[in-house]
Scaffold this active site. Structure first.
Site, short mmCIF file in Angstrom:
data_model
loop_
_atom_site.label_atom_id
_atom_site.label_comp_id
_atom_site.label_asym_id
_atom_site.label_seq_id
_atom_site.Cartn_x
_atom_site.Cartn_y
_atom_site.Cartn_z
N ASP A 12 0.73 -1.25 -0.11
CA ASP A 12 -0.18 -0.07 -0.14
C ASP A 12 0.94 1.35 -0.20
OD1 ASP A 12 -2.46 1.34 0.08
OD2 ASP A 12 -2.56 1.27 2.37
N ASN A 60 -10.29 -2.64 -6.86
CA ASN A 60 -9.77 -1.73 -7.50
C ASN A 60 -10.39 -1.47 -8.87
OD1 ASN A 60 -6.53 -3.02 -6.49
ND2 ASN A 60 -7.61 -1.30 -5.66
#
Length: 230
Positions: A12, A60
């Site tokens: 991340d 996503n």
């Protein structure tokens, strides 16, 4: 001191890193990609047998199309730039996730990578691609029902056999970079007894020393798995 055999990573902070350094999220994704190679090399050095990387989640798809297209472009770039080196270094590559819905050219590349590296054994690198843990479990339960399994035959071992990670040991460690502290629909079943490490660094800045610190902390952890260590 105990050593982990399987590390899972939520990579991340790429976009935030790119915005901060270059005012461009995609630059962060590019440098995050470069860091994957380094971390694979680090894991081989310290004899990690399995490394699972959260590459693209089912959620996503909610990102802007331009960013998704760039992420898929980077995947193809990674393949062209690094495949020969990865194969030469005896690295086995697997993909887990719902691969039915990804573009056809990516499916072809994924099949080639898996076929050509299937006999390598220095490390197995698993890319979680179009992966979501909830959809993995839904898929597993649908297949269990489809196979007309009797209720009294359903147990943890059976469910494991229907997961994308069948024949892969559960992670000992989860690392999440970027400073956030959540699992984000990643390996929810498999991480049930993993040691969790949240790193306050964005993924492109994560390095060998950060990895060593995690391994050292894991090494002195008393893993009780619900029991007692007297």
């Amino acid at each position: 001191m105990i050593s982990p055999s399987h590390i899972a990573i939520i990579m991340d902070g790429n976009g935030r890193w790119g915005l901060k350094k270059y005012n461009n999220r995609n630059k962060g994704h590019y440098y995050g990609l470069l860091n994957i190679n380094k971390v694979i090399e680090h894991c081989i050095k310290i004899k990690i047998k399995y490394l699972t990387l959260y590459t693209f989640s089912t959620e996503n798809w909610n990102r802007p199309k331009k960013e998704i297209d760039y992420l898929f472009f980077l995947f193809k770039y990674f393949y062209k730039k690094n495949f020969n080196k990865l194969n030469k270094n005896n690295i086995k590559i697997k993909f887990i996730g719902d691969l039915k819905n990804i573009p056809k050219d990516l499916k072809i590349i994924i099949k080639k990578i898996e076929d050509k590296t299937k006999n390598n054994d220095a490390i197995t690198v698993i890319f979680a691609f179009n992966y979501g843990a909830k959809s993995e479990l839904v898929n597993a339960f649908k297949n269990i029902i489809k196979n007309k399994t009797k209720v009294n035959e359903i147990n943890e071992e059976l469910i494991n056999n229907y997961l994308y990670t069948n024949n892969i040991p559960d992670p000992d460690i989860l690392i999440r970079t970027g400073g956030e502290k959540r699992l984000s629909n990643f390996l929810l079943w498999q991480l049930s007894y993993a040691e969790l490490f949240f790193i306050n660094k964005n993924w492109p800045d994560f390095n060998f020393f950060d990895l060593k610190k995690v391994i050292k902390a894991f090494g002195v952890t008393k893993r009780k798995f619900g029991g007692l260590n007297e």
